[in-house]
Design an enzyme around this catalytic site. Structure first.
Site, PDB file in Angstrom:
ATOM      1  N   SER A  41       0.829  -1.193   0.000  1.00 45.60           N
ATOM      2  CA  SER A  41       0.000   0.000   0.000  1.00 45.60           C
ATOM      3  C   SER A  41       0.866   1.246   0.000  1.00 45.60           C
ATOM      4  CB  SER A  41      -0.913  -0.002   1.233  1.00 45.60           C
ATOM      5  OG  SER A  41      -1.575   1.226   1.363  1.00 45.60           O
ATOM      6  N   ALA A  42       0.529   2.185  -0.875  1.00 41.12           N
ATOM      7  CA  ALA A  42       1.285   3.442  -0.936  1.00 41.12           C
ATOM      8  C   ALA A  42       1.213   4.196   0.389  1.00 41.12           C
ATOM      9  CB  ALA A  42       0.754   4.315  -2.064  1.00 41.12           C
ATOM     10  N   CYS A  43       0.155   3.953   1.146  1.00 38.01           N
ATOM     11  CA  CYS A  43      -0.007   4.620   2.438  1.00 38.01           C
ATOM     12  C   CYS A  43       1.045   4.176   3.448  1.00 38.01           C
ATOM     13  CB  CYS A  43      -1.399   4.338   3.002  1.00 38.01           C
ATOM     14  SG  CYS A  43      -2.743   4.747   1.878  1.00 38.01           S
ATOM     15  N   HIS A  44       1.688   3.009   3.182  1.00 39.59           N
ATOM     16  CA  HIS A  44       2.676   2.466   4.133  1.00 39.59           C
ATOM     17  C   HIS A  44       3.992   2.150   3.436  1.00 39.59           C
ATOM     18  CE1 HIS A  44      -1.395   1.229   5.676  1.00 39.59           C
ATOM     19  NE2 HIS A  44      -0.939   1.937   6.667  1.00 39.59           N
TER      20      HIS A  44
END
Length: 406
Positions: free
Chosen positions: A348-351
């Site tokens: 995930s780009a969020c992580h």
């Protein structure tokens, strides 16, 4: 995309389709007025929004009146969880009971579901059950979800497909079993939500077939702008509870205040229209290149490549492959950092800034040492076999260099 580099991170975001860019530009030029205004220019802006609403509704087989526009899936997901909690609180007050609302979700969910639910639980506002994915198939089991439902359960929230592994969750099967449970046990306030951020534009998404009450949609995952939408079943008849999370002067029929971004809404509508007209083609192209990529990885790396959460008989979205290369210094972040001609992410780009093993992969039965080496390769509509060749050559050179590092 970016010079000569091959972009393999389409699950994090997609570029605007040319038709979408043109639609946004035209809307900004022609439909710039406030869509709440009653004069001619305002009416034109309102018509632009309603046309887009129709396209988004058509993409998922819904009624136009069941769609509201939001800032993105994060807002949509938050709005669903908090609406169901508020609904239960109102019922409890009317009935004079003190039982907390109960939410069932999974450990595979996006943070906008899982962290929101956890915060509500930590604040003493809900009971929370987090169903673990089965490591033998990479998704939740229907029986585990249904078995967690009890009298005070107000919402089940299970994503349609995971953004890291691409594994499709059994939302339709959960819906069928929930319908049976509702009929037998006479539940009247039990609802089902799914986040379709990774499925719209890749596989069919139909509200009737899925049997859900809420669907969250992210425009920038299917070549639209970075806004979202939310489907609420029979919104106008108030069959399904929904309470505004953003309060103002009542735009979006009072369900989401704030002057609408006509240009971006028009763009999302065009992106949805493209999906309606071309989904079969998109699906076929994505699957063909994804399968070719996995074939090439096997041919060039043999037993040193591990396909994470790829299970026999388990469906995946057609553009996603999660792989690990076995060996020293081949952690996913390290490999990706050293690629010269390719761009991808560890998950995930969020992580993406963490070197830790993905919790999603660990939950899906991938051993920690292999999960640390994971790379998520997500393809787009214009990814070609030549792009695959460039990536494979880049990967081989990078791996060769990293293996020489002590």
């Amino acid at each position: 995309m970016s010079g000569s580099k091959v972009y393999l991170d389409y699950n994090s975001t997609t570029p605007l389709a040319p038709e979408v860019f043109s639609t946004i530009t035209e809307a900004l030029q022609r439909c710039w007025a406030n869509p709440s205004s009653s004069h001619e220019e305002g009416v034109l802006a309102r018509q632009c929004i309603e046309k887009a609403r129709g396209h988004v509704a058509a993409m998922i087989g819904a009624k136009d009146s069941d769609i509201i526009f939001t800032s993105g899936c994060t807002e949509s997901n938050n709005a669903v969880l908090r609406s169901c909690v508020r609904h239960h609180q109102h019922l409890s007050k009317e009935e004079g009971t003190t039982m907390l609302p109960h939410i069932v979700t999974s450990n595979l969910e996006h943070g906008s579901v899982l962290r929101t639910a956890q915060e509500l639980a930590d604040n003493g506002e809900i009971e929370l059950t987090v169903i673990k994915a089965n490591p033998r198939c990479g998704h939740v089991l229907v029986d585990d979800v249904i078995g967690a439902i009890k009298q005070n359960t107000v919402l089940v929230s299970i994503m349609h497909a995971n953004n890291e592994t691409g594994v499709i969750q059994p939302v339709k099967e959960i819906s069928l079993q929930m319908a049976r449970l509702i009929k037998e046990q006479k539940y009247t306030d039990l609802f089902l939500h799914t986040d379709t951020a990774q499925t719209c534009g890749k596989i069919p998404v139909n509200v009737s077939e899925l049997g859900v009450d809420f669907i969250s949609i992210a425009g920038h995952k299917f070549y639209g702008p970075r806004i979202g939408a939310l489907y609420i079943r029979d919104l106008e008849s108030k069959t399904v509870p929904f309470y505004p999370m953003i309060i103002g002067v009542g735009q979006e029929r009072g369900y989401r205040s704030g002057t609408e971004d006509t240009g971006y809404i028009a763009g999302m509508g065009k992106a949805a229209e493209l999906v309606c007209n071309n989904l079969d083609t998109y699906h076929k192209q994505l699957k063909e290149i994804r399968d070719y990529l996995e074939q090439q990885l096997t041919e060039h790396f043999g037993d040193d490549v591990h396909f994470n959460a790829r299970f026999d008989g388990v469906e995946r979205i057609p553009n996603t492959s999660n792989v690990s290369l076995i060996g020293k210094n081949l952690e996913g972040w390290n490999v990706l950092k050293n690629l010269k001609h390719s761009m991808a992410s560890t998950g995930s780009a969020c992580h993406s800034k963490t070197a830790k093993a993905s919790q999603t992969l660990l939950c899906s039965g991938v051993p920690e040492d292999i999960a640390r080496n994971a790379m998520r390769l997500s393809l787009g509509r214009n990814t070609t076999k030549e792009d695959v060749h460039i990536f494979i050559a880049d990967l081989r050179e990078t791996v060769k260099a990293l293996k020489l590092v002590n």
